[in-house]
Write an enzyme that holds these catalytic residues in place. Structure first.
Site, mmCIF file in Angstrom:
data_model
loop_
_atom_site.group_PDB
_atom_site.id
_atom_site.type_symbol
_atom_site.label_atom_id
_atom_site.label_comp_id
_atom_site.label_asym_id
_atom_site.label_seq_id
_atom_site.Cartn_x
_atom_site.Cartn_y
_atom_site.Cartn_z
ATOM 1 N N SER A 127 0.852 -1.196 0.000
ATOM 2 C CA SER A 127 0.000 0.000 0.000
ATOM 3 C C SER A 127 0.878 1.233 0.000
ATOM 4 O O SER A 127 1.991 1.218 0.547
ATOM 5 C CB SER A 127 -0.881 0.028 1.253
ATOM 6 O OG SER A 127 -1.576 1.263 1.341
ATOM 7 N N TYR B 115 -2.005 -0.335 10.264
ATOM 8 C CA TYR B 115 -2.106 -0.845 8.886
ATOM 9 C C TYR B 115 -0.881 -0.431 8.068
ATOM 10 O O TYR B 115 -0.252 -1.261 7.391
ATOM 11 C CB TYR B 115 -3.388 -0.304 8.258
ATOM 12 C CG TYR B 115 -3.537 -0.551 6.778
ATOM 13 C CD1 TYR B 115 -3.732 -1.833 6.288
ATOM 14 C CD2 TYR B 115 -3.500 0.509 5.872
ATOM 15 C CE1 TYR B 115 -3.877 -2.058 4.912
ATOM 16 C CE2 TYR B 115 -3.654 0.295 4.510
ATOM 17 C CZ TYR B 115 -3.839 -0.988 4.038
ATOM 18 O OH TYR B 115 -3.986 -1.207 2.691
HETATM 19 P P1 NAP Z 1 -11.525 -5.834 -0.039
HETATM 20 O O1 NAP Z 1 -12.333 -5.257 -1.134
HETATM 21 O O2 NAP Z 1 -11.942 -5.688 1.372
HETATM 22 O O3 NAP Z 1 -11.301 -7.396 -0.381
HETATM 23 C C1 NAP Z 1 -10.493 -8.146 0.473
HETATM 24 C C2 NAP Z 1 -10.475 -9.569 0.016
HETATM 25 O O4 NAP Z 1 -9.568 -10.276 0.874
HETATM 26 C C3 NAP Z 1 -11.819 -10.270 0.173
HETATM 27 O O5 NAP Z 1 -11.946 -11.265 -0.821
HETATM 28 C C4 NAP Z 1 -11.717 -10.927 1.548
HETATM 29 O O6 NAP Z 1 -12.511 -12.110 1.701
HETATM 30 C C5 NAP Z 1 -10.252 -11.288 1.567
HETATM 31 N N1 NAP Z 1 -9.732 -11.391 2.922
HETATM 32 C C6 NAP Z 1 -9.778 -10.473 3.919
HETATM 33 N N2 NAP Z 1 -9.206 -10.965 5.024
HETATM 34 C C7 NAP Z 1 -8.793 -12.212 4.714
HETATM 35 C C8 NAP Z 1 -8.195 -13.243 5.445
HETATM 36 N N3 NAP Z 1 -7.870 -13.096 6.742
HETATM 37 N N4 NAP Z 1 -7.927 -14.430 4.825
HETATM 38 C C9 NAP Z 1 -8.254 -14.597 3.524
HETATM 39 N N5 NAP Z 1 -8.849 -13.659 2.783
HETATM 40 C C10 NAP Z 1 -9.128 -12.482 3.380
HETATM 41 O O7 NAP Z 1 -10.026 -5.251 -0.060
HETATM 42 P P2 NAP Z 1 -9.180 -4.572 -1.245
HETATM 43 O O8 NAP Z 1 -9.398 -3.121 -1.181
HETATM 44 O O9 NAP Z 1 -9.356 -5.306 -2.495
HETATM 45 O O10 NAP Z 1 -7.720 -4.830 -0.673
HETATM 46 C C11 NAP Z 1 -6.908 -5.871 -1.160
HETATM 47 C C12 NAP Z 1 -5.473 -5.571 -0.769
HETATM 48 O O11 NAP Z 1 -5.103 -4.309 -1.311
HETATM 49 C C13 NAP Z 1 -5.259 -5.477 0.736
HETATM 50 O O12 NAP Z 1 -4.027 -6.091 1.067
HETATM 51 C C14 NAP Z 1 -5.202 -3.986 0.982
HETATM 52 O O13 NAP Z 1 -4.425 -3.677 2.100
HETATM 53 C C15 NAP Z 1 -4.552 -3.510 -0.291
HETATM 54 N N6 NAP Z 1 -4.799 -2.093 -0.583
HETATM 55 C C16 NAP Z 1 -6.050 -1.631 -0.814
HETATM 56 C C17 NAP Z 1 -6.234 -0.280 -1.070
HETATM 57 C C18 NAP Z 1 -7.577 0.329 -1.331
HETATM 58 O O14 NAP Z 1 -7.686 1.564 -1.322
HETATM 59 N N7 NAP Z 1 -8.616 -0.464 -1.564
HETATM 60 C C19 NAP Z 1 -5.133 0.590 -1.072
HETATM 61 C C20 NAP Z 1 -3.881 0.071 -0.827
HETATM 62 C C21 NAP Z 1 -3.717 -1.270 -0.581
HETATM 63 P P3 NAP Z 1 -14.139 -12.024 1.853
HETATM 64 O O15 NAP Z 1 -14.635 -11.581 0.514
HETATM 65 O O16 NAP Z 1 -14.519 -13.418 2.180
HETATM 66 O O17 NAP Z 1 -14.385 -11.040 2.940
#
Ligand code: NAP
Length: 250
Positions: free
Chosen positions: A145, A159
């Site tokens: 991130s 985080y």
């Molecule tokens: P999201 O929409 O909340 O999706 C998260 C996904 O990960 C979901 O499929 C969830 O499963 C799964 N998950 C969560 N906790 C888990 C666990 N303990 N074991 C296995 N699977 C798990 O999140 P996202 O925004 O796509 O984020 C994905 C990655 O990108 C993360 O590492 C986040 O830190 C990073 N990121 C995101 C952003 C942003 O702005 N969105 C920015 C920087 C970095 P369920 O569907 O079953 O809940």
């Protein structure tokens, strides 16, 4: 026709992981992906990947649970018998809190998921892909991130610090296994329009903060997935130990 390569994506049910699963399927990969609990959304992602021509396997597996991680890689072995790439997208922010309000439980959960669980997946992938262990090489893309550099102050230092660990792990592992046919890189997304913000109790976070992004908008999961698929591909054959910002300048 060349045999389809096999990709493991953690957290592939929704968000950036799901966009990665879909794009990988369209680009010729077979895909194994995990999710935490939302089986309906995982099924939707799996249907889309199959429609794009991929063989798929979706698994409910908490990345913070070492046994669940071991079982998911065993399931991958049983189904596909090979691994060519890993994308670690499973991650949580924890609550949106200033450091003074955080609890040890929050720190422990965020680190167990974002760092220890991610490291366990990297370990399993290296054991299968390293040419020093009989593997045929491969690529790992860790989803970090921009928070690792911004610091998360006022929102979630817990985080941001976990993503700092992901950056360091990425560079260290990249150099450790570079001579074993494995490239290791990270994508560092900025403000991306997924449900992670609502999960932290701030559903309109992207709209509220997008004026502070130099490009004036949040990004999409698909825009992040494009960078991930490039790093996985042979087009990035000399890219290693890179931390690639995908944040519109943020
Ligand atoms: P999201 O929409 O909340 O999706 C998260 C996904 O990960 C979901 O499929 C969830 O499963 C799964 N998950 C969560 N906790 C888990 C666990 N303990 N074991 C296995 N699977 C798990 O999140 P996202 O925004 O796509 O984020 C994905 C990655 O990108 C993360 O590492 C986040 O830190 C990073 N990121 C995101 C952003 C942003 O702005 N969105 C920015 C920087 C970095 P369920 O569907 O079953 O809940």
């Amino acid at each position: 026709m060349a045999e389809r390569r096999v990709l493991m994506v953690t957290g592939g049910g929704r968000g950036i992981g799901a966009a990665t699963v879909r794009l990988a399927a369209a680009r010729g990969w077979n895909v194994v992906f995990t999710y935490a609990s939302n089986a309906a959304r995982a099924a939707e992602t799996e249907r889309a990947a199959r429609a794009a021509g991929a063989e798929t396997l979706s698994l409910q597996a908490d990345v913070a649970d070492p046994e669940a991680v071991a079982l998911s890689f065993a399931a991958l072995d049983a189904r596909f018998g090979r691994l060519d790439g890993l994308v670690t997208s499973a991650g949580i922010t924890g609550p949106r809190q200033r450091l003074a309000e955080t609890t040890d439980a929050t720190w422990t959960q965020v680190m167990a998921t974002n760092v220890v669980g991610l490291a366990a997946c990297c370990r399993e992938a290296v054991r299968r892909m390293s040419t020093a262990r009989g593997g045929r090489g491969g690529a790992i893309v860790n989803i970090s991130s921009r928070a690792s550099e911004i610091g998360g102050g006022g929102e979630w230092i817990h985080y941001a610090a976990s993503k700092g660990a992901v950056d360091t792990l990425t560079v260290g592992l990249a150099r450790e296994v570079a001579a074993e046919g494995i490239r290791v890189n990270a994508v560092n997304p900025g403000l991306i329009d997924t449900e992670i913000h609502a999960a932290a109790g701030f559903p309109d976070r992207v709209a509220k903060l997008s004026a502070g992004v130099p490009m004036g908008r949040g990004g999409t999961a698909e825009e992040v997935a494009e960078a991930v698929l490039w790093l996985l591909s042979d087009a990035a054959s000399y890219v290693n130990a890179a931390l690639l910002p995908v944040g519109g300048g943020r």
